[in-house]
Design a protein around this motif. Structure first.
Motif, PDB file in Angstrom:
ATOM      1  N   HIS A 284       1.015  -1.153  -0.107  1.00 37.14           N
ATOM      2  CA  HIS A 284      -0.012  -0.034  -0.043  1.00 37.14           C
ATOM      3  C   HIS A 284       0.935   1.258  -0.042  1.00 37.14           C
ATOM      4  O   HIS A 284       1.526   1.399   0.880  1.00 37.14           O
ATOM      5  N   PRO A 285       0.688   2.070  -0.894  1.00 37.15           N
ATOM      6  CA  PRO A 285       1.832   3.107  -1.185  1.00 37.15           C
ATOM      7  C   PRO A 285       1.416   4.189  -0.199  1.00 37.15           C
ATOM      8  O   PRO A 285       2.279   4.819   0.494  1.00 37.15           O
ATOM      9  N   ASP A 286       0.515   4.425   0.646  1.00 39.23           N
ATOM     10  CA  ASP A 286       0.331   5.228   1.671  1.00 39.23           C
ATOM     11  C   ASP A 286       0.838   4.620   2.982  1.00 39.23           C
ATOM     12  O   ASP A 286       1.404   5.635   3.895  1.00 39.23           O
ATOM     13  N   GLU A 287       0.955   3.327   2.967  1.00 42.67           N
ATOM     14  CA  GLU A 287       1.554   2.924   4.079  1.00 42.67           C
ATOM     15  C   GLU A 287       3.064   3.038   4.018  1.00 42.67           C
ATOM     16  O   GLU A 287       3.525   3.353   5.197  1.00 42.67           O
ATOM     17  N   ARG A 288       3.518   2.985   2.915  1.00 40.02           N
ATOM     18  CA  ARG A 288       4.990   3.457   2.672  1.00 40.02           C
ATOM     19  C   ARG A 288       5.347   4.661   3.023  1.00 40.02           C
ATOM     20  O   ARG A 288       6.418   4.931   3.717  1.00 40.02           O
ATOM     21  N   ASN A 289       4.486   5.722   2.843  1.00 39.57           N
ATOM     22  CA  ASN A 289       4.779   7.117   2.853  1.00 39.57           C
ATOM     23  C   ASN A 289       4.598   7.529   4.436  1.00 39.57           C
ATOM     24  O   ASN A 289       5.517   8.165   4.889  1.00 39.57           O
ATOM     25  N   ILE A 290       3.837   6.727   5.177  1.00 46.84           N
ATOM     26  CA  ILE A 290       3.497   7.030   6.581  1.00 46.84           C
ATOM     27  C   ILE A 290       4.981   6.569   7.414  1.00 46.84           C
ATOM     28  O   ILE A 290       5.268   7.059   8.329  1.00 46.84           O
ATOM     29  N   ALA A 291       4.949   5.179   6.959  1.00 46.07           N
ATOM     30  CA  ALA A 291       6.169   4.454   7.740  1.00 46.07           C
ATOM     31  C   ALA A 291       7.437   5.310   7.492  1.00 46.07           C
ATOM     32  O   ALA A 291       8.228   5.384   8.480  1.00 46.07           O
ATOM     33  N   ASN A 292       7.739   5.737   6.266  1.00 46.08           N
ATOM     34  CA  ASN A 292       8.760   6.705   6.059  1.00 46.08           C
ATOM     35  C   ASN A 292       8.676   7.925   7.012  1.00 46.08           C
ATOM     36  O   ASN A 292       9.991   8.320   7.538  1.00 46.08           O
ATOM     37  N   ALA A 293       7.737   8.620   6.966  1.00 42.00           N
ATOM     38  CA  ALA A 293       7.562   9.790   7.697  1.00 42.00           C
ATOM     39  C   ALA A 293       7.799   9.441   9.394  1.00 42.00           C
ATOM     40  O   ALA A 293       8.491  10.399  10.059  1.00 42.00           O
ATOM     41  N   VAL A 294       7.566   8.367   9.773  1.00 37.20           N
ATOM     42  CA  VAL A 294       7.572   7.889  11.273  1.00 37.20           C
ATOM     43  C   VAL A 294       9.042   7.693  11.184  1.00 37.20           C
ATOM     44  O   VAL A 294       9.604   8.085  12.453  1.00 37.20           O
ATOM     45  N   THR A 295       9.855   6.973  10.591  1.00 36.95           N
ATOM     46  CA  THR A 295      11.388   7.064  10.649  1.00 36.95           C
ATOM     47  C   THR A 295      12.179   8.624  10.741  1.00 36.95           C
ATOM     48  O   THR A 295      13.153   8.309  11.275  1.00 36.95           O
ATOM     49  N   LYS A 296      11.416   9.314  10.268  1.00 36.90           N
ATOM     50  CA  LYS A 296      11.908  10.787  10.425  1.00 36.90           C
ATOM     51  C   LYS A 296      11.902  11.453  11.392  1.00 36.90           C
ATOM     52  O   LYS A 296      12.649  12.408  11.686  1.00 36.90           O
ATOM     53  N   VAL A 297      10.883  11.259  12.390  1.00 36.92           N
ATOM     54  CA  VAL A 297      10.655  11.718  13.574  1.00 36.92           C
ATOM     55  C   VAL A 297      11.288  11.066  14.655  1.00 36.92           C
ATOM     56  O   VAL A 297      11.754   9.854  14.790  1.00 36.92           O
ATOM     57  N   SER A 298      11.968  11.989  15.700  1.00 40.43           N
ATOM     58  CA  SER A 298      12.426  11.594  16.812  1.00 40.43           C
ATOM     59  C   SER A 298      12.219  12.492  18.069  1.00 40.43           C
ATOM     60  O   SER A 298      12.565  13.706  17.820  1.00 40.43           O
ATOM     61  N   PHE A 299      11.657  12.042  18.897  1.00 37.38           N
ATOM     62  CA  PHE A 299      11.283  12.810  19.947  1.00 37.38           C
ATOM     63  C   PHE A 299      12.757  13.451  20.758  1.00 37.38           C
ATOM     64  O   PHE A 299      13.344  12.269  21.252  1.00 37.38           O
TER      65      PHE A 299
ATOM     66  N   SER B  38      14.008  15.807  19.503  1.00 40.32           N
ATOM     67  CA  SER B  38      14.972  16.650  18.591  1.00 40.32           C
ATOM     68  C   SER B  38      14.725  16.991  17.233  1.00 40.32           C
ATOM     69  O   SER B  38      14.723  17.906  16.423  1.00 40.32           O
ATOM     70  N   GLN B  39      13.613  16.017  16.643  1.00 34.47           N
ATOM     71  CA  GLN B  39      13.392  16.273  15.103  1.00 34.47           C
ATOM     72  C   GLN B  39      11.810  15.582  14.998  1.00 34.47           C
ATOM     73  O   GLN B  39      11.548  14.599  15.101  1.00 34.47           O
ATOM     74  N   LEU B  40      10.994  16.579  14.934  1.00 38.23           N
ATOM     75  CA  LEU B  40       9.525  16.349  14.789  1.00 38.23           C
ATOM     76  C   LEU B  40       8.779  16.675  13.521  1.00 38.23           C
ATOM     77  O   LEU B  40       7.688  16.551  13.453  1.00 38.23           O
ATOM     78  N   ASN B  41       9.714  16.940  12.657  1.00 35.63           N
ATOM     79  CA  ASN B  41       9.086  17.451  11.409  1.00 35.63           C
ATOM     80  C   ASN B  41       8.931  16.140  10.650  1.00 35.63           C
ATOM     81  O   ASN B  41      10.021  15.598  10.143  1.00 35.63           O
ATOM     82  N   PRO B  42       7.769  15.397  10.435  1.00 35.48           N
ATOM     83  CA  PRO B  42       7.503  14.440   9.483  1.00 35.48           C
ATOM     84  C   PRO B  42       7.883  14.629   7.991  1.00 35.48           C
ATOM     85  O   PRO B  42       7.874  13.416   7.188  1.00 35.48           O
ATOM     86  N   GLN B  43       7.903  15.899   7.696  1.00 39.61           N
ATOM     87  CA  GLN B  43       8.368  16.153   6.393  1.00 39.61           C
ATOM     88  C   GLN B  43       7.127  15.204   5.232  1.00 39.61           C
ATOM     89  O   GLN B  43       7.641  14.895   4.187  1.00 39.61           O
ATOM     90  N   PHE B  44       5.993  15.357   5.684  1.00 39.79           N
ATOM     91  CA  PHE B  44       4.960  14.556   5.142  1.00 39.79           C
ATOM     92  C   PHE B  44       3.651  15.113   5.384  1.00 39.79           C
ATOM     93  O   PHE B  44       3.380  14.964   6.647  1.00 39.79           O
ATOM     94  N   PHE B  45       2.817  15.773   4.624  1.00 39.05           N
ATOM     95  CA  PHE B  45       1.430  16.381   5.045  1.00 39.05           C
ATOM     96  C   PHE B  45       0.246  15.871   4.314  1.00 39.05           C
ATOM     97  O   PHE B  45      -0.744  16.572   4.456  1.00 39.05           O
ATOM     98  N   ALA B  46       0.427  14.789   3.630  1.00 40.81           N
ATOM     99  CA  ALA B  46      -0.982  14.364   3.249  1.00 40.81           C
ATOM    100  C   ALA B  46      -2.015  14.017   4.259  1.00 40.81           C
ATOM    101  O   ALA B  46      -3.158  14.105   4.125  1.00 40.81           O
ATOM    102  N   TYR B  47      -1.295  13.591   5.344  1.00 38.84           N
ATOM    103  CA  TYR B  47      -1.932  13.164   6.670  1.00 38.84           C
ATOM    104  C   TYR B  47      -1.419  14.362   7.479  1.00 38.84           C
ATOM    105  O   TYR B  47      -0.287  14.809   7.380  1.00 38.84           O
ATOM    106  N   GLY B  48      -2.129  14.408   8.757  1.00 42.30           N
ATOM    107  CA  GLY B  48      -1.306  15.055   9.918  1.00 42.30           C
ATOM    108  C   GLY B  48      -0.627  14.584  10.589  1.00 42.30           C
ATOM    109  O   GLY B  48      -0.286  13.478  10.469  1.00 42.30           O
ATOM    110  N   GLY B  49       0.180  15.146  11.448  1.00 43.45           N
ATOM    111  CA  GLY B  49       1.064  14.783  12.365  1.00 43.45           C
ATOM    112  C   GLY B  49       0.790  13.814  13.585  1.00 43.45           C
ATOM    113  O   GLY B  49       1.531  12.986  13.709  1.00 43.45           O
ATOM    114  N   PHE B  50      -0.641  13.801  13.932  1.00 45.24           N
ATOM    115  CA  PHE B  50      -1.210  13.181  15.019  1.00 45.24           C
ATOM    116  C   PHE B  50      -0.859  11.431  14.876  1.00 45.24           C
ATOM    117  O   PHE B  50      -0.119  10.962  15.781  1.00 45.24           O
TER     118      PHE B  50
END
Length: 549
Positions: free
Chosen positions: A39-54, A56-68
């Protein structure tokens, strides 16, 4: 039947057992794709999760969905790393996907609670019982619970806000308003389209007192406070909407352009020529089964209640589903998941009509309710079959490694997941794989290109109907490509269908062919994979002569 549920302990236990079974269906085999993320949306979301680190780095750099939802998945992943000492939970897309699917199944299950109480509040207990059962075995809810997207969470938030809106309508409370504001903030931080949910608490607060000047001014002030709280909660859970405003706006412009059709993209070509609203209503049969047409009757019944009783609670209840359906239903892009937030309300209104009928035609209505509950449950079990068998892309890949010698040239299609996938020590690199650019505009040069590729290849792999299912019928936009597919399937191009891997909804030997459904209903979790072998070995000149006719 309803009296059986209402007055007998056995009926209550049966109801609980059915709900438990439906919840089991949502959680069963969440790793249905063995971590390959089809599922392409699952890939995009998983990639965004790897970019977040509490923190120090909270920008998911992906906005098709919200940050919650991204923050929730990342927090859960961090907790799993803490307890298991396995860092793959925050780096491996397959592991992150399991976390997301768990929450999707969880919120899909939790939706049943506010749905029951909302239905009981607006209509009655009898309606609440059957509406809960119908939605519990809704195929669309069960399917989307198996995807790590936000749709299940968004739907749960919408139904909860519907319930809160009804409570606000019957008895205003600052506590209820505060809770509603928090839920709205979280909902919009889940996906911006949740802004439409605001209609529930706003109308629930303002409609009861709109004719009372002093009270209406007080409620207006309350709504201002509501707005500030919602905005604060939204900012807390999706801060980079503002901190990375430029990228957020660019993403929203792209997503809205794709949705409305003002920005044409190849992966929405399947909707060319589709009729707004009619398309969604027809696909409701795939999503909720034979209950689908009764929702329309339920909408008219709810309007009748508004006219007959003058109770504005029905206006509050109707507000979101009508606005959502007529707004989202008008879009060019009509993915079935877009209708999931609407479905619980549609199911409620269908159930209300059935109970209304029960009071007028007792025997027939009881038989009809029993039949529809049975048919809906049967359809859910039939669809559940696809999670009980191996995913078709995996089975097809295993077959390819066994039956296709290394070094062969394989043609796949761009804009679709390529096959084979890597399994154990076997990798796609052992083949000469090329992707055909089938979405390119038709021309003589394109047919020459296809003739060259077909002449030099040994196999063609369709890993889903995504391209051929659409392009074969777009005879005006793709007249030559449409003919290419027809000739390929007819064997005219010298290729023979040597293997087909399909997994359709099935039960007790009865199989439901869902090839006519909206493609996303099929192409992620149970696509039909077709393998063609070049058996005639026609020359490039022969193929070009056939293709240009």
């Amino acid at each position: 039947m309803i009296k059986f549920f209402r007055h007998h302990l056995l009926g209550l236990l049966f109801f609980i057992a059915l709900i438990a079974v439906s919840i089991f269906m949502r959680f069963y085999n969440l790793n249905w794709d063995s971590g390959y993320l089809f599922h392409p949306d699952e890939r995009n979301i998983a990639n965004a999760v790897t970019k977040v680190s509490f923190f120090s780095q909270l920008n998911p750099q992906f906005f098709a969905y919200g940050g919650f939802s991204i923050y929730v998945y990342r927090f859960a992943a961090d907790m799993l790393v803490f307890f298991t000492h396995d860092t793959s939970w925050v780096h491996n897309w397959g592991d992150i996907d399991i976390i997301g699917r768990f929450f999707s199944a969880l919120f899909s299950s939790l939706t049943l609670i506010p749905l029951y109480f909302l239905t009981r509040k607006v209509f009655n207990r009898q309606t609440a019982i059957i509406a809960t059962l119908f939605y519990a075995f809704s195929v669309s809810a069960i399917q989307i619970a198996h995807f790590a997207t936000t749709d299940s969470l968004l739907t749960c938030e919408g139904v909860l806000l519907g319930l809160l809106g009804m409570y606000l309508y019957h008895a205003f409370s600052w506590k209820l308003l505060f809770v509603s504001a928090v839920v709205v903030g979280i909902s919009v931080a889940t996906k911006t389209s949740a802004l439409l949910f605001v209609v529930f608490p706003v109308l629930g607060t303002f409609l009861p007192v709109f004719h009372k000047k002093n009270e209406s001014l007080k409620m207006l002030a309350a709504l201002v406070v509501f707005g500030f709280i919602s905005l604060a909660v939204f900012t807390l859970f999706s801060p980079y909407t503002f901190l990375d405003y430029k990228d957020f706006i660019a993403s929203m412009n792209y997503e809205s352009g794709v949705a409305t059709g003002s920005l044409p993209v190849v992966y929405t070509l399947q909707f060319n020529g589709s009729i707004p609203y009619v398309f969604q209503l027809m696909n409701f049969f795939w999503q909720i089964g034979l209950l689908a047409p009764f929702g329309v009757l339920g909408v008219f019944l709810t309007f009748y209640h508004v006219w007959k009783t003058r109770h504005l609670q029905y206006v509050v209840f109707l507000s979101f589903p009508l606005i959502y359906f007529f707004y989202v239903g008008s879009w060019h892009t009509k993915f079935l998941r877009y209708m999931l937030p609407f479905l619980p309300f549609y199911v409620i209104m269908a159930s209300a009509w059935l109970i209304w009928l029960q009071k007028r035609v007792w025997l027939f209505s009881h038989l009809l309710i029993g039949f529809l509950l049975f048919a809906t449950t049967l359809w859910a079990f039939a669809f559940f079959h696809i999670y009980q068998v191996p995913q078709t892309r995996i089975v097809a890949s295993q077959w390819m490694y066994t039956h296709i010698p290394a070094g062969n040239k394989i043609l796949t299609e761009a804009w679709d997941d390529g096959l084979p996938i890597g399994i154990d020590n076997n990798t796609p690199q052992q083949y000469n794989i090329e992707q055909l650019n089938m979405y390119d505009p038709d021309s003589t040069a394109k047919m020459q290109y296809l003739a060259n590729e077909l002449a030099s290849a040994n196999y063609i792999i369709f890993n889903s109907r995504r391209l051929y299912g659409t392009l074969i019928r777009l005879t005006k936009e793709y007249p030559l490509t449409s003919q290419y597919y027809k000739k390929l399937f007819a064997g005219t191009l010298g290729y023979t269908n040597i293997a087909t891997f399909a997994s359709y909804p099935a039960i007790s030997g009865i199989t439901v062919i869902d090839d006519s459904s909206e493609e996303t209903f099929q192409v992620y979790d149970h696509p039909k994979v077709i393998i063609f072998e070049n058996t005639a070995h026609l020359s490039q000149q022969q193929l070009f002569a056939i293709l240009k006719k």
